[in-house]
Design an enzyme around this catalytic site. Structure first.
Site, PDB file in Angstrom:
ATOM      1  N   ILE A 159      -0.200   2.814   2.032  1.00  9.45           N
ATOM      2  CA  ILE A 159      -1.152   3.897   2.330  1.00  9.45           C
ATOM      3  C   ILE A 159      -0.816   5.003   1.335  1.00  9.45           C
ATOM      4  CG2 ILE A 159      -1.994   5.569   3.986  1.00  9.45           C
ATOM      5  CD1 ILE A 159      -2.667   2.772   4.856  1.00  9.45           C
ATOM      6  N   PRO A 160      -1.655   5.223   0.335  1.00  8.93           N
ATOM      7  CA  PRO A 160      -1.267   6.073  -0.806  1.00  8.93           C
ATOM      8  C   PRO A 160      -1.361   7.567  -0.517  1.00  8.93           C
ATOM      9  CG  PRO A 160      -3.497   5.277  -1.119  1.00  8.93           C
ATOM     10  CD  PRO A 160      -3.001   4.641   0.154  1.00  8.93           C
ATOM     11  N   CYS A 161      -0.451   8.063   0.328  1.00 12.64           N
ATOM     12  CA  CYS A 161      -0.479   9.474   0.687  1.00 12.64           C
ATOM     13  C   CYS A 161      -0.200  10.377  -0.515  1.00 12.64           C
ATOM     14  CB  CYS A 161       0.493   9.764   1.825  1.00 12.64           C
ATOM     15  SG  CYS A 161       2.176   9.165   1.569  1.00 12.64           S
ATOM     16  N   HIS A 162       0.334   9.801  -1.602  1.00 11.82           N
ATOM     17  CA  HIS A 162       0.547  10.591  -2.815  1.00 11.82           C
ATOM     18  C   HIS A 162      -0.781  11.004  -3.455  1.00 11.82           C
ATOM     19  CE1 HIS A 162       0.244   6.356  -4.090  1.00 11.82           C
ATOM     20  NE2 HIS A 162      -0.330   6.819  -5.189  1.00 11.82           N
TER      21      HIS A 162
END
Length: 202
Positions: A134-137
């Site tokens: 989950i690419p929270c960046h």
């Protein structure tokens, strides 16, 4: 509970999961040294048993490719979301839809799930158990500054730059890398491959 350590060009990733036949990933630890990875896993999951990364199928290879700079779309169906609360699940699924090489503001993510609670979105992402998958960046502030990140802002910028995101001289993400739609169909219809092949009919 099991865990595997995966070597990448950024460091060693820790992956925690419930089973080996029907994998349910419950946590991902961002890249660090082997010693720090082991310490982090054992601190949060003291009873987890070490297993070979082979137990995780193609997932370790996907992490390796990703940190080599290749575009990878991680699957959602390997995740065990039972430890997440309903609003957080909505946020995580929306965050997953941000394309590789793009970012979106916390407000845009909130709007996509019918909310105005951008601070709550930030809090949900700060507790994201599955960074990179989950690419929270890819979540940033509305002023195009980076906001926060579990691995620190230096790592956040490094990962985004690896994906091709560019920054201006003040450290803000350049506007052309900001996604304001979070709509996979929109992304497809506006992509060069679609536009180049479009013959004027639907």
């Amino acid at each position: 509970m099991y865990f595997s350590l995966v070597d990448t060009s950024f460091g060693r990733i820790g992956i925690i999961y419930r089973g080996t036949d029907d994998i349910g990933v419950v946590g991902v630890f961002l890249p660090r040294t082997k010693e720090d990875a082991l310490r982090a896993v054992k601190y949060k999951f003291p009873d987890a048993q070490l297993r070979s990364p082979d137990s995780l199928g193609v997932l370790p290879e996907m992490f390796e490719y990703y940190f080599e700079g290749q575009e990878v779309k991680f699957p959602l169906d390997v995740l065990d979301l039972t430890m997440c609360y309903p609003f957080q699940i909505d946020v995580l699924k929306t965050e997953w839809s941000i394309p590789y090489g793009k970012v979106a503001s916390y407000g845009t993510v909130a709007s996509k799930i019918g909310s105005i609670a951008y601070r709550a979105v930030g809090n949900a992402l700060a507790r994201n158990p599955f960074p990179i998958i989950i690419p929270c960046h890819r979540a940033i502030r509305s002023d195009r500054t980076l906001g926060g990140f579990q691995g620190g802002l230096e790592m956040k910028r490094k990962i985004l730059e690896m994906e091709g995101v560019e920054f201006d001289s003040s450290g803000r993400v350049n506007t052309e890398f900001v996604d304001t739609h979070l709509d996979p169909l929109y992304d497809y219809l506006t992509s060069p491959s679609y536009i180049d092949s479009f013959n004027g009919t639907f």
